[in-house]
Design an enzyme around this catalytic site. Structure first.
Site, short mmCIF file in Angstrom:
data_model
loop_
_atom_site.label_atom_id
_atom_site.label_comp_id
_atom_site.label_asym_id
_atom_site.label_seq_id
_atom_site.Cartn_x
_atom_site.Cartn_y
_atom_site.Cartn_z
NE ARG A 8 -1.46 -0.36 6.81
CZ ARG A 8 -1.93 -1.04 7.86
NH1 ARG A 8 -3.15 -0.82 8.30
NH2 ARG A 8 -1.18 -1.95 8.47
CD GLU A 55 2.36 -5.27 7.93
OE1 GLU A 55 2.59 -6.46 7.65
OE2 GLU A 55 3.05 -4.33 7.50
CG HIS A 111 -0.74 -4.80 4.81
ND1 HIS A 111 -1.18 -3.59 5.29
CD2 HIS A 111 -1.85 -5.48 4.42
CE1 HIS A 111 -2.51 -3.54 5.22
NE2 HIS A 111 -2.94 -4.68 4.68
CG HIS A 144 -0.17 0.01 2.53
ND1 HIS A 144 0.37 1.14 3.06
CD2 HIS A 144 0.14 -1.00 3.38
CE1 HIS A 144 0.98 0.85 4.19
NE2 HIS A 144 0.85 -0.45 4.41
O1 LIG Z 1 4.06 -0.62 11.23
C1 LIG Z 1 3.89 -1.63 10.52
O2 LIG Z 1 2.89 -2.37 10.58
C2 LIG Z 1 4.98 -1.99 9.53
C3 LIG Z 1 4.73 -1.52 8.14
O3 LIG Z 1 4.52 -0.17 8.05
O4 LIG Z 1 6.18 -1.44 9.99
P1 LIG Z 1 7.62 -2.08 9.81
O5 LIG Z 1 8.34 -1.17 8.85
O6 LIG Z 1 8.21 -2.05 11.18
O7 LIG Z 1 7.51 -3.46 9.29
#
Ligand SMILES: O=C(O)[C@@H](CO)OP(=O)(O)O
Length: 206
Positions: free
Chosen positions: A61, A88, A158, A10
C-alpha cells in the site's frame, strides 16, 4: 538551500475500508486509495516540488502510493529505496481483527490505548515507542543526510510509522502524540534548518 522532507501516509487500503487492524499484513489500496495517492502527487506538483530520492516501506500500500505520486510528478523512475524499518507498527494478535469487534471484546478505552498510546504495545505487537526505535535510527542515518545535503526527499509510509517519526521530528511528548492522527494521502512538507531543526511545516490538505 532547500532541505525538504515530505511525508505521506498511504491512500486508503482495503483493510482501512473494512475497519480491520492491519499492521504488517499487506492489503492493497482501494479505488479511493489510488485516487488519494494520485491527488497527493498532483498537489505536490502544483506546489512546485521535485524529488531527489524517495523512501517507502516493504508493504504494497505504501509502495503503490509512492509510485502514484512519482508518476503524477513526472518522475516515475526516480530512485526509490524500500526498507522494512518504515513498515507500519506491528499490530501483533490484533492484526486482521475488526476494530469494532475488538472494542466490544476489550472495551473502548483499552483499544484506544493500544491504538494511540506511546508505550503500551498491543498483545504480541509493537508500541509506538518500539516502532520509533526502528524508524528513528533509519531516518537519522539513512534519510536525514539526504535532506541536510539540500535534497527534496519523499517518504511514503504508514499512519503509525510516520507518527513515530513525527513525534521525534517535532519533539512531541507521549500525551501529545496520542492526539495526532494522519489523514490518508495528505502530504506534510517540512523544511529543515542546517542543524536539522524544523524551519517550516505545511500540510497539503485536499
Ligand atoms: O490498522 C493499522 O495498521 C493502523 C493504520 O491503518 O490502524 P490504526 O488507525 O489503529 O493505527
Amino acid at each position: 538551500m532547500s532541505r525538504t522532507l515530505i511525508l505521506v501516509r498511504h491512500g486508503q487500503s482495503e483493510w482501512n475500508l473494512k475497519n480491520l487492524f492491519t499492521g504488517w499484513r499487506d492489503p492493497g489500496l482501494t479505488e479511493l486509495g489510488h485516487t488519494e495517492a494520485k491527488d497527493a502527487g498532483k498537489r505536490l506538483k502544483a506546489a512546485g516540488q521535485h524529488f531527489d530520492i524517495a523512501f517507502t516501506s516493504t508493504l504494497s500500500r505504501a509502495q503503490a502510493t509512492c509510485q502514484h505520486i512519482l508518476d503524477e510528478m513526472g518522475q516515475p523512475d526516480l530512485e526509490t529505496i524500500r526498507n522494512q524499518a518504515l513498515n507500519e507498527r506491528d499490530y501483533g494478535e490484533l492484526s486482521g481483527l475488526n476494530k469494532d469487534d475488538a472494542r466490544k471484546k476489550w472495551g473502548e478505552e483499552q483499544v484506544h490505548i493500544w491504538r494511540r498510546s506511546y508505550d503500551v504495545p498491543p498483545p504480541g505487537g509493537e508500541s509506538l515507542r518500539d516502532t520509533g526505535a526502528r524508524v528513528w535510527p533509519y531516518y537519522l542515518h539513512i534519510i536525514q543526510p539526504h535532506v541536510l545535503r539540500g535534497e527534496t526527499v519523499l517518504v511514503a509510509a504508514h499512519g503509525n510509522s510516520l507518527r513515530a517519526l513525527i513525534m521525534a521530528l517535532e519533539g512531541l511528548s507521549g500525551p501529545e502524540i496520542v492526539e495526532r492522527e494522519l489523514g490518508t494521502g495528505i502530504p506534510i512538507i517540512y523544511n529543515l534548518n542546517a542543524d536539522s531543526t524544523i524551519a517550516s511545516k505545511e500540510v497539503l490538505e485536499g
